[in-house]
Write an enzyme that holds these catalytic residues in place. Structure first.
Site: not given
Length: 267
Positions: A116, A139
């Site tokens: 990512d 997160t």
């Protein structure tokens, strides 16, 4: 249409982009999303369950999918994603070692860098063509630094907003989880507002402090530096941050699209 799938630790983001059927379409770094979705991540999900869930979200768009690009930062779901794409008839690409991204990773151990973060780096540089700092509110809160040449220079990682709030509610008996919205003022007048103030303005201050230190370390030689916000909580945090200049909701998905096209053209 190209389906891009970003499996994160908390949520799975999916986006549909128009097919790049000609050179002008392929050259467009930010085509409009046809449709996007988010679903909860379950690390125990099998390839069969993932396929059923994705098909249910796609609905009438399912027959129009002509390619799939995906990544997973959850190891257990990376294998399931590969199983899913391997048995699908459409051409597919799953980000991992050996996939050509065009992003030099100027860090001690490139294999430690999540897919990512690489996708964010690629999309940020393609969109703006300058040095960038990408703040991804997921997160964990990832702050990644991109050079003016499109190199990944490293960054900073901090606990994410939601897990920090959950930890506080779990460990402090008199506190509880609250809705993440802007309170009436920084000075909270009840427990809920005090928590909202500490979380919202506290994390904004953390991000701004880290970004300012990064900009100082880069120095004037870096030239213009864009500071981008992305991720699930970015809409809330971008308005409170003093350093984030642009909000790009689909930055990771755009990186997946660019990588898919890059690899498709080289085959």
């Amino acid at each position: 249409m190209l389906l891009c799938v970003d499996i994160g630790n908390t949520q799975i983001a999916l986006g549909l982009y128009p097919d790049a059927t000609d050179e002008s379409a392929a050259a467009d770094p930010r085509p409009p999303l046809v449709r996007d979705w988010r679903m909860r991540t379950d690390p125990r999900m099998t390839a069969d369950e993932l396929e059923v869930a994705v098909a249910a979200l796609l609905g009438r768009y399912a027959p129009q999918v002509t390619g799939i690009a995906g990544l997973s930062t959850v190891p257990s779901l990376l294998r399931e994603l590969r199983l899913l794409t391997d048995r699908r008839p459409e051409p597919s690409l799953v980000i991992g070692p050996g996939v050509r991204t065009g992003v030099p990773l100027l860090v001690d151990n490139p294999r430690e860098v999540g897919g990512d973060r690489v996708m964010n780096t690629l999309a940020a540089h393609r969109l703006y063509g300058t040095a960038c700092v990408v703040v991804d509110f997921g997160t964990s809160t990832n702050i990644d630094v991109v050079s003016a040449k499109g190199e990944f220079l490293g960054g900073a990682l901090a606990p994410g907003i939601e897990i920090s709030l959950e930890a506080l509610a779990t460990r402090a008996a008199a506190l509880r989880s609250v809705e993440l919205v802007r309170p009436r003022s920084v000075i909270g007048r009840n427990t809920v507002e005090c928590l909202q103030s500490g979380v919202l303005f506290g994390f904004a201050g953390q991000v701004d402090g880290l970004v300012r230190r990064i900009l100082a370390e880069l120095g004037p030689k870096a030239g213009q530096v864009m500071v981008l916000g992305t991720g699930g909580l970015a809409p809330l945090m971008t308005d409170e941050s003093e350093t984030i200049t642009e909000y790009v909701p689909d930055l990771t998905l755009l990186g997946l699209r660019l990588t898919y096209l890059r690899n498709a053209r080289s085959t």
